[in-house]
Design a protein around this motif. Structure first.
Motif, PDB file in Angstrom:
ATOM      1  N   ASN A  55       0.817  -1.187   0.000  1.00 42.80           N
ATOM      2  CA  ASN A  55       0.000   0.000   0.000  1.00 42.80           C
ATOM      3  C   ASN A  55       0.862   1.252   0.000  1.00 42.80           C
ATOM      4  O   ASN A  55       1.874   1.329   0.673  1.00 42.80           O
ATOM      5  N   CYS A  98       0.756   5.305   0.644  1.00 45.68           N
ATOM      6  CA  CYS A  98      -0.102   6.362   1.183  1.00 45.68           C
ATOM      7  C   CYS A  98       0.635   7.676   1.313  1.00 45.68           C
ATOM      8  O   CYS A  98       1.857   7.723   1.373  1.00 45.68           O
ATOM      9  N   TRP A 144      -4.799   6.879   1.475  1.00 51.60           N
ATOM     10  CA  TRP A 144      -4.316   5.769   0.675  1.00 51.60           C
ATOM     11  C   TRP A 144      -4.412   6.093  -0.800  1.00 51.60           C
ATOM     12  O   TRP A 144      -5.438   6.547  -1.290  1.00 51.60           O
ATOM     13  N   SER A 190      -3.434   0.399  -3.454  1.00 53.32           N
ATOM     14  CA  SER A 190      -3.484  -0.769  -2.569  1.00 53.32           C
ATOM     15  C   SER A 190      -3.571  -2.022  -3.413  1.00 53.32           C
ATOM     16  O   SER A 190      -4.284  -2.023  -4.420  1.00 53.32           O
ATOM     17  N   ASN A 204      -8.640   3.489  -2.199  1.00 53.04           N
ATOM     18  CA  ASN A 204      -7.667   4.393  -2.795  1.00 53.04           C
ATOM     19  C   ASN A 204      -8.256   5.786  -2.996  1.00 53.04           C
ATOM     20  O   ASN A 204      -9.191   5.969  -3.746  1.00 53.04           O
ATOM     21  N   THR A 229      -8.264   6.834   4.888  1.00 55.55           N
ATOM     22  CA  THR A 229      -6.932   7.118   5.419  1.00 55.55           C
ATOM     23  C   THR A 229      -6.542   6.027   6.406  1.00 55.55           C
ATOM     24  O   THR A 229      -7.384   5.334   6.970  1.00 55.55           O
ATOM     25  N   TYR A 230      -5.247   5.912   6.563  1.00 59.01           N
ATOM     26  CA  TYR A 230      -4.647   5.003   7.529  1.00 59.01           C
ATOM     27  C   TYR A 230      -5.282   5.192   8.894  1.00 59.01           C
ATOM     28  O   TYR A 230      -5.566   4.240   9.610  1.00 59.01           O
TER      29      TYR A 230
END
Lengths: 117, 466
Positions: free
Chosen positions: B125, B127, B133, B136, B152, B156-157
């Protein structure tokens, strides 16, 4: 004749046993050491034997197996597992669980004495 | 440069070098003789060139007679004499074989990398530094349960990271900015359906068009964790069994030691009773009865302790009455509850029996009672209720409910994990519930926490018959 022989490594227990059973009219001989008791049993006319299981020099079952005469023999212990462990042992009349009722024991002894052995 | 009979008039050094003609004298020779393997479309182009037309191609494959394949970019133009008639053609050629080969290799490598990315069993992934992101692969999407469109540019993380990791995240981020790398780092992601997925991360910083990004490698370690936990559980049960065996030996010793003084007390109480027979004294009679009761209770506790300490894993399963099992467990704990003003309520709906080994079962019940005691001893409202009811499928359900207000979700998820404890250091081992669950499952039952109930409620289900 001595009605009851009691073997236990706890002196105060021997003492109270003697006091209670004697005041109920039974004659009692007590022993702290199994060896002396065995000698006594071999030489005397004894009614019933009560013997502690866990003792320093030999356990209660050893005492029973060392006896040359057959008398009603009861094992005494605080550990109920001993009852399972000793079940079916030839010559063993029963198992008494500590703490004991000596009044109950007196009755047990009288019954045993009255039974033709 | 050729005349209209296709004879060489002028030739550049580059041409000679490219076509490997350095040693030959080309001037005056026919182009078709020099290149006997000329492509048909090129012959056609030459023909058209002689008609006054210009032709060109950016990319032609040219298989040589020798077996090699060349790639050529070329241009062909007519040239004119003073009468403005086509006098011949000029051919410009550029050999682009090397460039084409390089490009093909690059394309191949790109495809290779794309395949690796897409089919890698490890989640990959990319980011942005703010966590958004960008890219992925399928393995990563499988871990989080979202599709590429959702993930994508849309997630977000941080949206998928439980807050409990905040501090550790900070540490990893610091490592990333200081060393350009982070991990290996074990954490959890929140799956689309809400459950937590344990993962192991590794990553590094990359620069793309002047902007920084993070590449991460994400492994799903759910199975590894489960395996680990199962092993740990097995290990713990072995430890527990050996502990119980040791405790059993100790308890037998202690019981022996305690039973003798108790027997002395009982003996003298008997003596008092005998002596009191002829001229009875009410006070002495009361003393005898009180002593007898106290001795009896002590003896009962010692027996319970002996039984509790025994290793029961080899015991046979038998049908036991629920009431008796509950009483058995309470014999060791009742006094503590009463001394702390905790109201005990036992509700057994009917004559219930369950199949278990009595001692193993009371070990678990005692553990639950002990936990409940610790949880509510300082509360305003202190009560504990044990309910036993018949359920469908020959199951007996036992609910141990205390006046506590339940267990929060996060704790509830981990409460059966080995070594999880909320108690102060030293006061709990964190083993009780995990081992209890193991024992209950060995007995063919289940142990769970009812998270829906208003008060803290543990539920034991046991088979009633086999």
């Amino acid at each position: 004749m001595i009605d009851v022989v009691y073997i236990d490594d706890e002196p105060s227990l021997l003492r109270v046993c003697k006091l209670v059973l004697e005041s109920l009219g039974l004659s009692v001989a007590t022993f702290e050491h199994a060896g002396e008791a065995l000698e006594f049993i071999g030489a005397s006319d004894v009614g019933v034997i009560l013997c502690d299981y866990r003792m320093p020099d030999m356990n209660g079952l050893d005492v029973l197996r060392s006896m040359k005469v057959r008398r009603p023999f009861f094992l005494v212990s605080g550990d109920i597992q001993i009852e399972e462990l000793t079940k079916g042992e030839p010559g063993l009349s029963g198992f008494l669980c500590k703490p004991l009722s000596f009044i109950g024991i007196a009755e047990l002894v009288r019954n045993a004495l009255n039974e033709p052995s | 440069m050729l005349d209209n009979e296709l004879r060489y008039l002028v030739v550049s050094e580059q041409w000679r070098r490219d076509w490997d003609l350095s040693t030959q004298d080309l001037i005056g020779r026919n182009h078709l003789d020099v290149f006997p393997d000329l492509l048909d479309e090129w012959k056609d182009a030459i023909h058209r060139g002689l008609q006054g037309e210009s032709c060109q191609s950016d990319f032609d494959e040219y298989p040589r007679k020798s077996g090699t394949l060349e790639y050529v970019r070329w241009k062909l133009v007519p040239w004119y004499d003073e009468r403005d008639e086509v006098a011949g053609i000029v051919i410009f050629s550029e050999l682009i074989t090397e460039q084409v080969k390089t490009r093909k290799q690059l394309e191949q490598r790109d495809a290779h990398i794309a395949n690796l990315f897409e089919y890698s069993p490890i989640g990959l992934n990319l980011c942005r530094m703010d966590g958004l992101w960008i890219q992925s692969n399928q393995a990563f999407l499988d871990i989080i349960g979202y599709n590429a469109e959702e993930a994508n540019g849309g997630l977000t993380y941080w949206q998928l990271t439980p807050r409990s990791y905040d501090r550790e995240e900070e540490r990893q981020l610091r490592s990333l900015t200081e060393t350009g790398r982070y991990g290996p780092y074990e954490k959890e992601f929140i799956h689309k359906d809400g459950h937590l997925v344990p993962v192991r991360l590794n990553g590094f910083l990359v620069n793309r068009d002047g902007e920084q990004y993070i590449w991460s490698l994400i492994e799903d370690i759910t199975e590894m964790r489960q395996l680990q936990e199962a092993l740990e559980q097995e290990h713990l049960q072995a430890i527990q069994a050996s502990k119980l065996a040791t405790l059993g030996e100790m308890a037998a010793g202690v019981a022996h030691e305690l039973n003798n003084p108790l027997a002395v007390i009982q003996g003298f109480s008997d003596l008092l009773a005998v002596r009191n027979k002829n001229a009875p004294d009410a006070v002495i009679a009361e003393a005898v009865s009180s002593i007898n009761t106290a001795v009896e209770r002590s003896a009962h506790i010692i027996k319970g302790l002996l039984r509790f300490a025994r290793d029961t894993s080899q015991d046979d399963l038998e049908l036991h009455s629920a009431t008796e099992l509950i009483d058995e467990a309470l014999s060791l704990t009742r006094t503590r509850f009463e001394n702390h003003g905790i109201d005990l309520q036992i509700e057994v709906t009917s004559k219930l029996e369950m199949r278990c080994n009595a001692i193993g079962f009371s070990q678990i019940l005692i553990n639950l009672l002990q936990n409940a005691f610790d949880a509510i001893r300082d509360l305003e409202s202190r009560w504990l209720r044990i309910e036993a009811t018949d359920r469908e499928n020959s199951t007996v359900e036992l609910r141990v409910i205390d006046s506590g207000t339940g267990i929060d979700r996060e704790t509830a998820e981990r409460i059966f994990n080995p070594f999880f404890t909320t108690k102060d250091v030293g006061s709990g081992t964190g083993l009780g519930l995990s081992i209890s669950r193991g024992i209950i499952e060995d007995l063919g039952g289940s142990l769970s926490l009812d998270t829906e109930a208003a008060n803290t409620t543990f539920v034991i289900r046991m088979p009633a018959k086999t």
